[in-house]
Design an enzyme around this catalytic site. Structure first.
Site, PDB file in Angstrom:
ATOM      1  N   ARG A 123       0.806  -1.238   0.000  1.00 38.66           N
ATOM      2  CA  ARG A 123       0.000   0.000   0.000  1.00 38.66           C
ATOM      3  C   ARG A 123       0.831   1.276   0.000  1.00 38.66           C
ATOM      4  O   ARG A 123       0.340   2.348   0.327  1.00 38.66           O
ATOM      5  CB  ARG A 123      -0.990   0.019   1.166  1.00 38.66           C
ATOM      6  CG  ARG A 123      -1.947  -1.142   1.139  1.00 38.66           C
ATOM      7  CD  ARG A 123      -3.187  -0.882   1.976  1.00 38.66           C
ATOM      8  NE  ARG A 123      -4.085  -1.999   1.873  1.00 38.66           N
ATOM      9  CZ  ARG A 123      -4.041  -3.061   2.663  1.00 38.66           C
ATOM     10  NH1 ARG A 123      -3.170  -3.127   3.644  1.00 38.66           N
ATOM     11  NH2 ARG A 123      -4.880  -4.051   2.496  1.00 38.66           N
ATOM     12  N   LYS A 145       3.970  11.555 -11.233  1.00 35.44           N
ATOM     13  CA  LYS A 145       3.167  10.691 -12.113  1.00 35.44           C
ATOM     14  C   LYS A 145       3.949   9.398 -12.327  1.00 35.44           C
ATOM     15  O   LYS A 145       5.095   9.428 -12.787  1.00 35.44           O
ATOM     16  CB  LYS A 145       2.922  11.348 -13.466  1.00 35.44           C
ATOM     17  CG  LYS A 145       1.784  12.352 -13.450  1.00 35.44           C
ATOM     18  CD  LYS A 145       1.443  12.788 -14.864  1.00 35.44           C
ATOM     19  CE  LYS A 145       0.346  13.827 -14.866  1.00 35.44           C
ATOM     20  NZ  LYS A 145       0.060  14.325 -16.222  1.00 35.44           N
ATOM     21  N   GLU A 187      11.313  17.901 -24.298  1.00 35.31           N
ATOM     22  CA  GLU A 187      10.597  18.305 -23.076  1.00 35.31           C
ATOM     23  C   GLU A 187      11.173  19.613 -22.524  1.00 35.31           C
ATOM     24  O   GLU A 187      10.451  20.397 -21.899  1.00 35.31           O
ATOM     25  CB  GLU A 187      10.649  17.192 -22.011  1.00 35.31           C
ATOM     26  CG  GLU A 187      10.027  15.850 -22.449  1.00 35.31           C
ATOM     27  CD  GLU A 187       8.495  15.815 -22.432  1.00 35.31           C
ATOM     28  OE1 GLU A 187       7.848  16.877 -22.546  1.00 35.31           O
ATOM     29  OE2 GLU A 187       7.940  14.703 -22.322  1.00 35.31           O
ATOM     30  N   LYS A 229       8.526  23.055 -14.019  1.00 33.32           N
ATOM     31  CA  LYS A 229       7.686  21.897 -13.698  1.00 33.32           C
ATOM     32  C   LYS A 229       7.245  21.936 -12.235  1.00 33.32           C
ATOM     33  O   LYS A 229       6.079  21.663 -11.915  1.00 33.32           O
ATOM     34  CB  LYS A 229       8.405  20.582 -14.012  1.00 33.32           C
ATOM     35  CG  LYS A 229       7.548  19.368 -13.624  1.00 33.32           C
ATOM     36  CD  LYS A 229       7.470  18.289 -14.616  1.00 33.32           C
ATOM     37  CE  LYS A 229       6.395  17.275 -14.227  1.00 33.32           C
ATOM     38  NZ  LYS A 229       6.458  16.038 -14.970  1.00 33.32           N
ATOM     39  N   GLU A 239      -3.645  17.395 -11.456  1.00 30.15           N
ATOM     40  CA  GLU A 239      -4.166  17.776 -12.779  1.00 30.15           C
ATOM     41  C   GLU A 239      -5.698  17.868 -12.773  1.00 30.15           C
ATOM     42  O   GLU A 239      -6.379  17.327 -13.651  1.00 30.15           O
ATOM     43  CB  GLU A 239      -3.695  16.759 -13.838  1.00 30.15           C
ATOM     44  CG  GLU A 239      -3.630  17.345 -15.235  1.00 30.15           C
ATOM     45  CD  GLU A 239      -2.968  16.422 -16.249  1.00 30.15           C
ATOM     46  OE1 GLU A 239      -1.838  15.966 -16.005  1.00 30.15           O
ATOM     47  OE2 GLU A 239      -3.601  16.158 -17.278  1.00 30.15           O
ATOM     48  N   ARG A 246      -1.866  21.684 -14.759  1.00 31.11           N
ATOM     49  CA  ARG A 246      -0.835  20.691 -15.084  1.00 31.11           C
ATOM     50  C   ARG A 246      -1.018  20.111 -16.480  1.00 31.11           C
ATOM     51  O   ARG A 246      -0.064  19.667 -17.104  1.00 31.11           O
ATOM     52  CB  ARG A 246      -0.849  19.590 -14.017  1.00 31.11           C
ATOM     53  CG  ARG A 246       0.261  18.603 -14.210  1.00 31.11           C
ATOM     54  CD  ARG A 246       0.500  17.704 -13.013  1.00 31.11           C
ATOM     55  NE  ARG A 246       1.613  16.806 -13.324  1.00 31.11           N
ATOM     56  CZ  ARG A 246       2.215  16.027 -12.464  1.00 31.11           C
ATOM     57  NH1 ARG A 246       1.832  16.017 -11.204  1.00 31.11           N
ATOM     58  NH2 ARG A 246       3.217  15.244 -12.838  1.00 31.11           N
ATOM     59  N   ASN A 250       1.280  18.827 -21.133  1.00 38.81           N
ATOM     60  CA  ASN A 250       1.017  17.830 -22.174  1.00 38.81           C
ATOM     61  C   ASN A 250       0.970  18.421 -23.574  1.00 38.81           C
ATOM     62  O   ASN A 250       0.390  17.807 -24.487  1.00 38.81           O
ATOM     63  CB  ASN A 250      -0.304  17.116 -21.883  1.00 38.81           C
ATOM     64  CG  ASN A 250      -0.069  15.843 -21.111  1.00 38.81           C
ATOM     65  OD1 ASN A 250       0.807  15.062 -21.456  1.00 38.81           O
ATOM     66  ND2 ASN A 250      -0.833  15.635 -20.064  1.00 38.81           N
ATOM     67  N   HIS A 253       1.409  16.129 -26.511  1.00 37.50           N
ATOM     68  CA  HIS A 253       1.358  14.750 -26.010  1.00 37.50           C
ATOM     69  C   HIS A 253       0.129  13.985 -26.490  1.00 37.50           C
ATOM     70  O   HIS A 253       0.180  12.763 -26.589  1.00 37.50           O
ATOM     71  CB  HIS A 253       1.409  14.730 -24.486  1.00 37.50           C
ATOM     72  CG  HIS A 253       2.771  15.015 -23.915  1.00 37.50           C
ATOM     73  ND1 HIS A 253       3.479  16.170 -24.193  1.00 37.50           N
ATOM     74  CD2 HIS A 253       3.560  14.299 -23.078  1.00 37.50           C
ATOM     75  CE1 HIS A 253       4.641  16.148 -23.553  1.00 37.50           C
ATOM     76  NE2 HIS A 253       4.714  15.022 -22.869  1.00 37.50           N
ATOM     77  N   HIS A 257       1.220  10.770 -27.935  1.00 33.94           N
ATOM     78  CA  HIS A 257       0.882   9.448 -27.387  1.00 33.94           C
ATOM     79  C   HIS A 257       0.235   8.581 -28.473  1.00 33.94           C
ATOM     80  O   HIS A 257       0.429   7.364 -28.502  1.00 33.94           O
ATOM     81  CB  HIS A 257      -0.060   9.591 -26.183  1.00 33.94           C
ATOM     82  CG  HIS A 257       0.639  10.055 -24.938  1.00 33.94           C
ATOM     83  ND1 HIS A 257      -0.022  10.532 -23.838  1.00 33.94           N
ATOM     84  CD2 HIS A 257       1.960  10.113 -24.622  1.00 33.94           C
ATOM     85  CE1 HIS A 257       0.851  10.863 -22.895  1.00 33.94           C
ATOM     86  NE2 HIS A 257       2.059  10.618 -23.346  1.00 33.94           N
ATOM     87  N   HIS A 270       9.772   8.921 -26.900  1.00 29.98           N
ATOM     88  CA  HIS A 270       8.754   9.821 -26.355  1.00 29.98           C
ATOM     89  C   HIS A 270       8.969  11.260 -26.832  1.00 29.98           C
ATOM     90  O   HIS A 270       8.042  11.916 -27.313  1.00 29.98           O
ATOM     91  CB  HIS A 270       8.763   9.741 -24.828  1.00 29.98           C
ATOM     92  CG  HIS A 270       7.735  10.598 -24.176  1.00 29.98           C
ATOM     93  ND1 HIS A 270       6.386  10.357 -24.295  1.00 29.98           N
ATOM     94  CD2 HIS A 270       7.844  11.728 -23.425  1.00 29.98           C
ATOM     95  CE1 HIS A 270       5.711  11.276 -23.628  1.00 29.98           C
ATOM     96  NE2 HIS A 270       6.577  12.121 -23.091  1.00 29.98           N
TER      97      HIS A 270
END
Ligand code: NAD
Ligand code: GLY
Length: 367
Positions: A123, A145, A187, A229, A239, A246, A250, A253, A257, A270
């Site tokens: 956990r 993330k 980035e 960032k 986000e 946030r 992206n 992205h 993606h 990426h």
């Protein structure tokens, strides 16, 4: 050494940037639980471990920490449940308890995997990021993330799990391949495009120094990227902001993606997908009348100077739209894109017409 903080109340943590930090034990020791023999599970891969694992282990030994390394296969295609299972299996075999700290030693793939494994082991256990690619030093190691890919979409399964420390040793970037280094620059450039025009102008003046991996230029670019960032993450950690927030990180992205998933994980890096995807976002912004042709040409020139692709692969417009329909930013089934109101000022936008989207995709793909 440069030091920044990600300001998240009691979960705040430092980002340390400097050459030779892998051998700097003071901050590493301070981030581990204060017991006589703190327990550490190191997650790395078969490329990074032969280069840097011994140095990290020596640093951990000198602060009295016991460590169990787990070396995964290299590549985006291994950002899967199988790898999470392997990390958890190794930790259980080594009898890691809830006081264990997971350390990610590698690029964004290892950071995302190790972070998700830490978030879910018993956990949740503590986590430290030691990013070893430019991309992971300027982006993925900061902000919490974590996660894995699904056959139907990038980063679809995961958790927010903040690290206790991000330790970016800039010396390790010297062993990075030219292609991976350029991927990381995508980035870096992103921060200039979305919210920091003076940084974009600095980049335009210093791209040659960065491409030569000049230590001073690199340290500055990493610090400025992380500072951007950290501010965005502190303002909108999960986000959830309705507009902007946030999600602006992206830029490029949603298209990117789709490229990564559509081409098969690992085919396009990426940052390469983000660069081509940002050209699509720029073209759509131009169609909306927000930026001009000269702005699109300016962005294209920046990517070309750092050997990043400016045209996307041809998957077919309807396949792009199908892949983009799974994007995590979408709300109530509506595509939510990050576009450029101006260069240096990004916004979220949910009202792109089908015709503009189709035309953008067709204009921006290789013929
Ligand atoms: P990566 O982790 O695959 O690393 C790139 C390659 O460089 C790999 O082959 C790796 O083994 C190798 N490598 C790493 N460090 C090296 C070094 N110092 N010397 C030589 N080789 C080295 O890729 P990446 O570009 O670091 O990260 C991309 C991943 O990050 C993607 O999965 C992307 O989705 C994710 N990402 C996550 C976030 C986030 O916020 N969590 C943000 C951006 C990207
Ligand atoms: N790289 C996108 C984010 O961290 O939100």
């Amino acid at each position: 050494m440069r030091r920044l903080m990600v300001d998240l109340g009691e979960r705040s943590y430092p980002i340390l940037i400097g050459s030779g930090l892998l051998l700097q034990t003071q901050e590493l020791g301070a981030a581990l639980p204060q017991s006589k023999h703190p327990r550490v599970a190191i997650v790395s891969n078969e490329t990074v471990a032969p280069l840097y694992l011994a140095a990290l282990q020596a640093s951990l030994t000198s602060v009295g920490a016991d460590n169990t390394p787990l070396i995964l296969a290299d590549g985006e295609q291994h950002k899967t449940w199988e790898s999470i299972n392997a990390i958890h299996g190794a930790m259980l075999t080594a009898r890691c308890d809830r006081n264990t700290t997971v350390i990610a030693l590698g690029g964004g793939v290892i950071g995302d995997l190790a972070g998700f494994a830490a978030a879910t082991y018993q956990r949740g256990v503590a986590f430290i990021q030691i990013p070893t690619t430019l991309l992971s030093q300027v982006d993925s190691s900061v902000g919490g993330k974590t996660g894995i890919n699904h056959a139907r979409g990038k980063n679809m399964i995961g958790a927010f799990w903040q690290p206790k420390l991000v330790l970016a040793d800039t010396a390790v970037l010297q062993t990075l391949s030219a292609r991976e280094f350029s991927s990381g620059l995508a980035e870096v450039i992103k921060y200039g495009l979305i919210r920091d025009l003076p940084f974009l102008e600095w980049l335009e003046r210093n791209l040659d120094a960065l491409m030569a991996r000049d230590a001073e230029a690199l340290a500055y670019a990493i610090e400025r990227s992380c500072s951007n960032k950290a501010q965005v993450v502190a303002d909108d950690e999960m986000e959830t902001a309705k507009d902007g927030g946030r999600a602006l990180l992206n830029l490029g992205h949603t298209f990117g993606h789709a490229i990564e998933t559509g081409m098969g994980y690992g085919q396009w890096l990426h940052g390469e997908a983000v660069a081509a995807g940002t050209m699509m976002a720029a073209e759509l912004s131009r169609r909306l009348g927000w930026i001009g042709e000269a702005d699109v040409a300016r962005i294209r020139a920046i990517y070309q100077r750092v050997s990043l692709p400016v045209l996307a692969p041809t998957l077919g417009a309807s396949r792009y739209l199908e892949l983009m329909s799974h994007d995590k930013k979408n709300i109530d089934g509506k595509l939510r894109l990050v576009l450029l109101r101006q260069v240096g000022d990004a916004v979220t936008f949910s009202d792109a017409s089908q015709a503009d989207l189709m035309a953008t995709i067709e204009t921006c793909c290789e013929t």
